[in-house]
Write a protein that holds these residues in place. Sequence first.
Motif, PDB file in Angstrom:
ATOM      1  N   MET A  85      60.477  52.639  28.984  1.00 42.38           N
ATOM      2  CA  MET A  85      61.854  51.731  29.108  1.00 42.38           C
ATOM      3  C   MET A  85      62.347  51.864  30.714  1.00 42.38           C
ATOM      4  N   SER A  86      61.641  52.627  31.610  1.00 42.84           N
ATOM      5  CA  SER A  86      62.132  52.632  33.099  1.00 42.84           C
ATOM      6  C   SER A  86      60.785  51.956  33.614  1.00 42.84           C
ATOM      7  N   LEU A  87      60.057  51.351  33.226  1.00 40.50           N
ATOM      8  CA  LEU A  87      58.813  50.817  34.062  1.00 40.50           C
ATOM      9  C   LEU A  87      58.940  49.217  33.904  1.00 40.50           C
ATOM     10  N   ASP A  88      58.179  48.732  35.075  1.00 34.68           N
ATOM     11  CA  ASP A  88      57.879  47.129  34.970  1.00 34.68           C
ATOM     12  C   ASP A  88      56.360  46.953  34.948  1.00 34.68           C
ATOM     13  N   PRO A  89      55.892  45.910  34.338  1.00 32.82           N
ATOM     14  CA  PRO A  89      54.553  45.566  34.433  1.00 32.82           C
ATOM     15  C   PRO A  89      53.979  45.725  35.833  1.00 32.82           C
ATOM     16  N   PRO A  90      52.910  46.118  36.140  1.00 27.98           N
ATOM     17  CA  PRO A  90      51.867  46.382  34.905  1.00 27.98           C
ATOM     18  C   PRO A  90      51.863  47.700  34.388  1.00 27.98           C
ATOM     19  N   GLU A  91      52.606  48.798  34.925  1.00 26.48           N
ATOM     20  CA  GLU A  91      52.691  50.061  34.162  1.00 26.48           C
ATOM     21  C   GLU A  91      53.214  50.018  33.026  1.00 26.48           C
ATOM     22  N   HIS A  92      54.235  49.268  32.833  1.00 26.92           N
ATOM     23  CA  HIS A  92      54.688  49.070  31.408  1.00 26.92           C
ATOM     24  C   HIS A  92      53.819  48.411  30.431  1.00 26.92           C
ATOM     25  N   SER A  93      52.891  47.295  30.962  1.00 28.12           N
ATOM     26  CA  SER A  93      52.007  46.835  30.085  1.00 28.12           C
ATOM     27  C   SER A  93      50.830  47.719  29.629  1.00 28.12           C
ATOM     28  N   ARG A  94      50.491  48.612  30.553  1.00 27.58           N
ATOM     29  CA  ARG A  94      49.554  49.460  30.096  1.00 27.58           C
ATOM     30  C   ARG A  94      49.934  50.181  29.099  1.00 27.58           C
ATOM     31  N   LEU A  95      51.028  50.867  29.009  1.00 25.95           N
ATOM     32  CA  LEU A  95      51.849  51.860  28.126  1.00 25.95           C
ATOM     33  C   LEU A  95      51.779  51.231  26.673  1.00 25.95           C
ATOM     34  N   ARG A  96      52.312  49.871  26.725  1.00 27.59           N
ATOM     35  CA  ARG A  96      52.673  49.018  25.769  1.00 27.59           C
ATOM     36  C   ARG A  96      51.331  48.747  24.999  1.00 27.59           C
ATOM     37  N   ARG A  97      50.241  48.313  25.562  1.00 30.11           N
ATOM     38  CA  ARG A  97      49.005  48.052  24.909  1.00 30.11           C
ATOM     39  C   ARG A  97      48.540  49.246  24.057  1.00 30.11           C
ATOM     40  N   LEU A  98      48.906  50.529  24.518  1.00 32.55           N
ATOM     41  CA  LEU A  98      48.373  51.470  23.776  1.00 32.55           C
ATOM     42  C   LEU A  98      48.993  51.668  22.291  1.00 32.55           C
ATOM     43  N   VAL A  99      50.033  51.018  21.933  1.00 34.04           N
ATOM     44  CA  VAL A  99      50.538  51.299  20.810  1.00 34.04           C
ATOM     45  C   VAL A  99      50.873  49.917  20.111  1.00 34.04           C
ATOM     46  N   THR A 100      50.578  48.760  20.913  1.00 34.91           N
ATOM     47  CA  THR A 100      50.877  47.561  20.288  1.00 34.91           C
ATOM     48  C   THR A 100      50.073  47.238  19.013  1.00 34.91           C
ATOM     49  N   LYS A 101      48.800  47.786  19.074  1.00 40.78           N
ATOM     50  CA  LYS A 101      48.181  47.386  17.696  1.00 40.78           C
ATOM     51  C   LYS A 101      48.898  47.938  16.302  1.00 40.78           C
ATOM     52  N   ALA A 102      49.469  49.162  16.585  1.00 38.48           N
ATOM     53  CA  ALA A 102      49.995  49.503  15.371  1.00 38.48           C
ATOM     54  C   ALA A 102      51.484  48.892  14.945  1.00 38.48           C
ATOM     55  N   PHE A 103      51.942  48.012  15.770  1.00 40.04           N
ATOM     56  CA  PHE A 103      53.127  46.997  15.468  1.00 40.04           C
ATOM     57  C   PHE A 103      52.662  45.535  15.358  1.00 40.04           C
ATOM     58  N   THR A 104      51.629  45.059  15.148  1.00 40.55           N
ATOM     59  CA  THR A 104      51.534  43.730  14.943  1.00 40.55           C
ATOM     60  C   THR A 104      51.844  43.116  13.808  1.00 40.55           C
ATOM     61  N   VAL A 105      52.338  41.950  13.716  1.00 40.11           N
ATOM     62  CA  VAL A 105      52.833  41.316  12.510  1.00 40.11           C
ATOM     63  C   VAL A 105      51.816  41.527  11.368  1.00 40.11           C
ATOM     64  N   ARG A 106      50.634  41.427  11.481  1.00 43.51           N
ATOM     65  CA  ARG A 106      49.652  41.680  10.400  1.00 43.51           C
ATOM     66  C   ARG A 106      49.402  42.877   9.883  1.00 43.51           C
ATOM     67  N   ARG A 107      49.600  43.933  10.775  1.00 44.67           N
ATOM     68  CA  ARG A 107      49.248  45.390  10.392  1.00 44.67           C
ATOM     69  C   ARG A 107      50.685  45.623   9.504  1.00 44.67           C
ATOM     70  N   ILE A 108      51.647  45.284  10.118  1.00 44.90           N
ATOM     71  CA  ILE A 108      53.198  45.443   9.427  1.00 44.90           C
ATOM     72  C   ILE A 108      53.270  45.044   8.086  1.00 44.90           C
ATOM     73  N   GLU A 109      52.697  43.746   7.814  1.00 48.98           N
ATOM     74  CA  GLU A 109      52.690  43.028   6.656  1.00 48.98           C
ATOM     75  C   GLU A 109      51.770  44.086   5.546  1.00 48.98           C
ATOM     76  N   ARG A 110      50.859  44.589   6.122  1.00 51.40           N
ATOM     77  CA  ARG A 110      50.065  45.425   5.255  1.00 51.40           C
ATOM     78  C   ARG A 110      50.842  46.471   4.626  1.00 51.40           C
ATOM     79  N   LEU A 111      51.679  46.996   5.509  1.00 51.76           N
ATOM     80  CA  LEU A 111      52.676  47.976   5.138  1.00 51.76           C
ATOM     81  C   LEU A 111      53.615  47.875   4.162  1.00 51.76           C
ATOM     82  N   ARG A 112      53.787  46.742   4.000  1.00 52.39           N
ATOM     83  CA  ARG A 112      55.319  46.004   3.373  1.00 52.39           C
ATOM     84  C   ARG A 112      54.998  46.591   1.950  1.00 52.39           C
ATOM     85  N   PRO A 113      53.838  46.559   0.940  1.00 57.68           N
ATOM     86  CA  PRO A 113      54.016  47.131  -0.467  1.00 57.68           C
ATOM     87  C   PRO A 113      54.160  48.623  -0.314  1.00 57.68           C
ATOM     88  N   ARG A 114      53.899  49.251   0.649  1.00 59.22           N
ATOM     89  CA  ARG A 114      54.318  51.000   0.849  1.00 59.22           C
ATOM     90  C   ARG A 114      55.661  51.012   1.074  1.00 59.22           C
TER      91      ARG A 114
END
Length: 395
Positions: A85-114
């Motif tokens: 939360m203290s970074l700007d792009p591109p450093e912020h973007s580098r870290l964000r990309r590491l976890v984005t896949k875990a929070f995509t809409v498609r992946r989250i929808e697969r979690l909905r039944p759980r």
Amino acid sequence: MTTVDEPRAYPAAIPERLDPDPQLAELRNQPMIRVRLPYGEPAWLATRYDDVKIVLGDPRFSRAAATGRDEPRLRPLIPPPGNIMSLDPPEHSRLRRLVTKAFTVRRIERLRPRVQRLADGLIDDMLVAGGPADLVEAFALPLPVAVICELLGVPFEDRGEFRYWSDAFLSTTRYTPEEVGACALAMREYTAGLIARRRAEPREDLITALVQARDEQDRLSEDEMLSLIQAILVAGHETTASQIPNFVYVLLNHPAQLSALDDVPRAVEELMRFVPLGLGAGIPRYATEDVELGGVLVRAGEPVLPAVTSANRDESVFTDPARLDLRREEASHVGFGHGAHHCLGAPLARMELQVAIGMLFGRLPGLRLSDGEAGIDWKTGLSTRGPERMMITWD
């Protein structure tokens, strides 16, 4: 352009319950003013929807520029440098990309039944025990905690500890600076222990993925990994755990709107707009050059506070914004932020809130407060609003 006046205290008084600060409606109709929060240097306060979106999304307003500054804030301790939360792009973007896949809409929808199964189980337990029940302890807290623990790979049985640490992180007056510092150190040591265990025993979870990104691909530092895991653990449960009882409280106080819960996703969006979660304005951004905004000239190096709660009540954007309308079809709210720092976990929060509200009102007929306002203990001394205890019952 207006002249710079002496900053005034903001907020003048902590709003009660979930009411927005009454100053905000007045301030939206005039040029931006300078304000002073309990800690830090004075700042401009952006209250209008368009101005808030500019502060949140325009690269001329920087988070990284806060490093080394006494940034305006509600809490005594200055956020440590280097966290996402203290970074700007591109450093912020580098870290964000590491976890984005875990929070995509498609992946989250697969979690909905759980998540639905978890919610069902919690409601089953309430039905077996019978009312009244504390919505916070019985449902609103354990649901998002269980989900974020599974995603990250954090033991659910440790929830009491990181709940305490989360409260300390969000403390305005509840804990002393020394207590907050001790909690920050304890949480760092705990997180380091989780990382060590995942290095020894990899699993299919987000901590393992971050360890591999650190050890095998050198895509982040050890400190960045620690800060990122801590931020996800706190943010991943605290806001949703607060908004579930907030939303229930608002809906019970607007019974005419309950018929619109046939469209729960739309209802959740309107509740996100309507319900103010934070006590004050958002995290400040610093102008990197002179910018004309909100009828004033913001000089390079000056901080601006984006008042998200005010933006979501802007009369120029939302028709009758002080009215809850679960069928509202207007501009998007900024409850999850905007721009590069738009809430990473927004898809998860949306899904959890949709499941929670839909199932609570679907499975608990006649859902209501069991003791009225007397059955609610509101949080105090924290930067987020919501009940700490909320007694409910049902037919």
